[in-house]
Design an enzyme around this catalytic site. Structure first.
Site, short mmCIF file in Angstrom:
data_model
loop_
_atom_site.label_atom_id
_atom_site.label_comp_id
_atom_site.label_asym_id
_atom_site.label_seq_id
_atom_site.Cartn_x
_atom_site.Cartn_y
_atom_site.Cartn_z
N ASN A 9 0.86 -1.19 0.00
CA ASN A 9 0.00 0.00 0.00
C ASN A 9 0.90 1.23 0.00
O ASN A 9 1.50 1.57 1.02
CB ASN A 9 -0.90 -0.04 1.24
CG ASN A 9 -1.77 1.20 1.36
OD1 ASN A 9 -1.84 2.02 0.44
ND2 ASN A 9 -2.43 1.34 2.49
N TRP A 10 0.96 1.89 -1.14
CA TRP A 10 1.88 3.03 -1.27
C TRP A 10 1.28 4.34 -0.76
O TRP A 10 1.95 5.36 -0.75
CB TRP A 10 2.32 3.19 -2.74
CG TRP A 10 3.25 2.12 -3.19
CD1 TRP A 10 3.77 1.10 -2.44
CD2 TRP A 10 3.79 1.95 -4.51
NE1 TRP A 10 4.59 0.31 -3.21
CE2 TRP A 10 4.62 0.82 -4.49
CE3 TRP A 10 3.64 2.64 -5.72
CZ2 TRP A 10 5.31 0.36 -5.62
CZ3 TRP A 10 4.32 2.21 -6.84
CH2 TRP A 10 5.15 1.07 -6.79
N LYS A 11 0.02 4.32 -0.40
CA LYS A 11 -0.63 5.51 0.17
C LYS A 11 -0.34 6.74 -0.71
O LYS A 11 -0.36 6.63 -1.94
CB LYS A 11 -0.18 5.72 1.62
CG LYS A 11 -0.24 4.42 2.42
CD LYS A 11 -0.03 4.61 3.88
CE LYS A 11 -0.13 3.26 4.58
NZ LYS A 11 -0.18 3.34 6.00
N HIS A 98 -9.71 0.95 4.45
CA HIS A 98 -8.43 1.10 5.15
C HIS A 98 -8.62 2.03 6.35
O HIS A 98 -9.42 2.96 6.31
CB HIS A 98 -7.37 1.68 4.19
CG HIS A 98 -6.00 1.65 4.78
ND1 HIS A 98 -5.55 2.63 5.63
CD2 HIS A 98 -5.01 0.73 4.69
CE1 HIS A 98 -4.31 2.31 6.02
NE2 HIS A 98 -3.97 1.17 5.47
N GLU A 170 -5.76 -5.16 10.29
CA GLU A 170 -4.71 -4.19 10.54
C GLU A 170 -5.02 -3.43 11.82
O GLU A 170 -5.81 -2.48 11.80
CB GLU A 170 -4.63 -3.18 9.39
CG GLU A 170 -4.36 -3.81 8.04
CD GLU A 170 -3.78 -2.78 7.09
OE1 GLU A 170 -2.60 -2.90 6.79
OE2 GLU A 170 -4.50 -1.86 6.70
N SER A 224 3.07 -2.38 10.31
CA SER A 224 4.52 -2.37 10.53
C SER A 224 5.17 -3.73 10.24
O SER A 224 6.13 -4.11 10.90
CB SER A 224 4.87 -1.92 11.94
OG SER A 224 4.34 -0.63 12.18
N GLY A 245 2.75 -1.23 4.29
CA GLY A 245 2.88 0.16 3.88
C GLY A 245 4.34 0.51 3.63
O GLY A 245 4.90 0.29 2.55
N GLY A 246 5.00 1.02 4.67
CA GLY A 246 6.38 1.54 4.55
C GLY A 246 7.35 0.57 3.88
O GLY A 246 8.15 0.97 3.03
#
Ligand code: PEP
Length: 266
Positions: A9-11, A98, A170, A224, A245-246
């Site tokens: 998920n690159w947001k 989300h 999540e 995370s 994500g990150g």
């Protein structure tokens, strides 16, 4: 056997088309060296880059997802994107509900339910995100909150349609986002915590949609997840992949997670 799904998920993190295309190509190249073993991998770029990324990864093992979607087909809906537009860009999956959409942009279960049903009608695979906040967890509400999100977001979805859904558990307190977690330290769920809630979600899916369907719906863990903790989480029986994500923003960080998933998914 359940499918494993790893999603990036690159947001709103990659703001230039060229950069999104280049990261997507790096990930697609990394996948060439991996025996995917039936594991699906997707990235969800922001809308401006979806088409270009879709073109760049055509014919590779990497799949494309939208980060969100509106439930109407077309019309005067400023700032929204339709299921057909996501399909036109090459998307197979779409993230819905989300926690950033729920908590920052005020989306509720009834609204998310309309999107889930539209995505299914159009042939997109919804990745339905659920999860409790730090306060809800501290108040002992973890199971109740997740059950309500499941019940209401999946209202009127048939067992047959559930074959095309992925659930992403999540915990909000584990998402690396200072807007969502301004006062709390961001922690990854321990394998024991994740095991317990994933078992609860699996039971709810089986009770609601029957043994056969309930057992085949992938439940991703998100919050995370990274190289150093992915093996412990992905080896849990009811964790069938991750939403990341990150650690999905570069091939160097994402590849070890994908490799761990493909090795564990035998
Ligand atoms: C997410 O928001 O879906 C997520 C899991 O983010 P991160 O991995 O950065 O915590």
């Amino acid at each position: 056997m359940r499918k494993f799904v790893i999603g990036g998920n690159w947001k709103m993190q990659i703001v230039k088309v060229d950069e999104a295309v280049s990261v997507a190509k790096e990930i697609a190249t990394a996948l060439e060296e991996i025996d995917m073993n039936g594991v699906d991998v997707f990235v969800a770029p922001s809308y401006h880059a979806l088409f270009a990324v879709g073109q760049a990864i055509k014919g590779t093992k990497l799949k494309l997802a939208g980060q969100n979607m509106y439930f109407r087909d077309q019309g005067a809906f400023t700032g929204e994107i339709s299921a057909d537009s996501l399909l036109d860009c090459g998307c197979e999956y779409v993230l819905l509900g989300h926690s950033e959409r729920r908590r920052i942009f005020g989306e509720d279960n009834a609204y998310i339910n309309q999107k889930v049903k539209k995505a299914l009608e159009k042939g997109l695979k919804p990745v339905l995100c659920i999860g409790e906040t730090a306060k809800e967890k501290a108040d002992g509400q973890t199971e109740a909150v997740n059950q309500k999100q499941l019940e209401e977001s999946l209202a009127d979805v048939s067992p047959e349609q559930m074959k095309n859904i992925v659930i992403a558990y999540e915990p909000v307190w584990a998402i690396n986002n200072k807007f969502l977690n301004p006062d709390t330290e961001i922690k990854t769920a321990t394998p024991d915590e994740a095991d317990s809630i994933h078992k609860f979600i699996r039971k709810w899916l089986i009770d609601t949609f029957g043994n056969e369907i309930g057992n085949t719906i992938p439940i991703q863990y998100g919050g995370s997840m990274k190289d150093s903790n992915c093996e412990g989480l992905l080896s849990i029986n009811d964790i069938d992949g991750g939403l990341i994500g990150g650690a999905s923003l570069s091939a160097a960080k994402f590849k070890p997670i994908i490799e761990a998933a493909t090795k564990l998914y035998q």
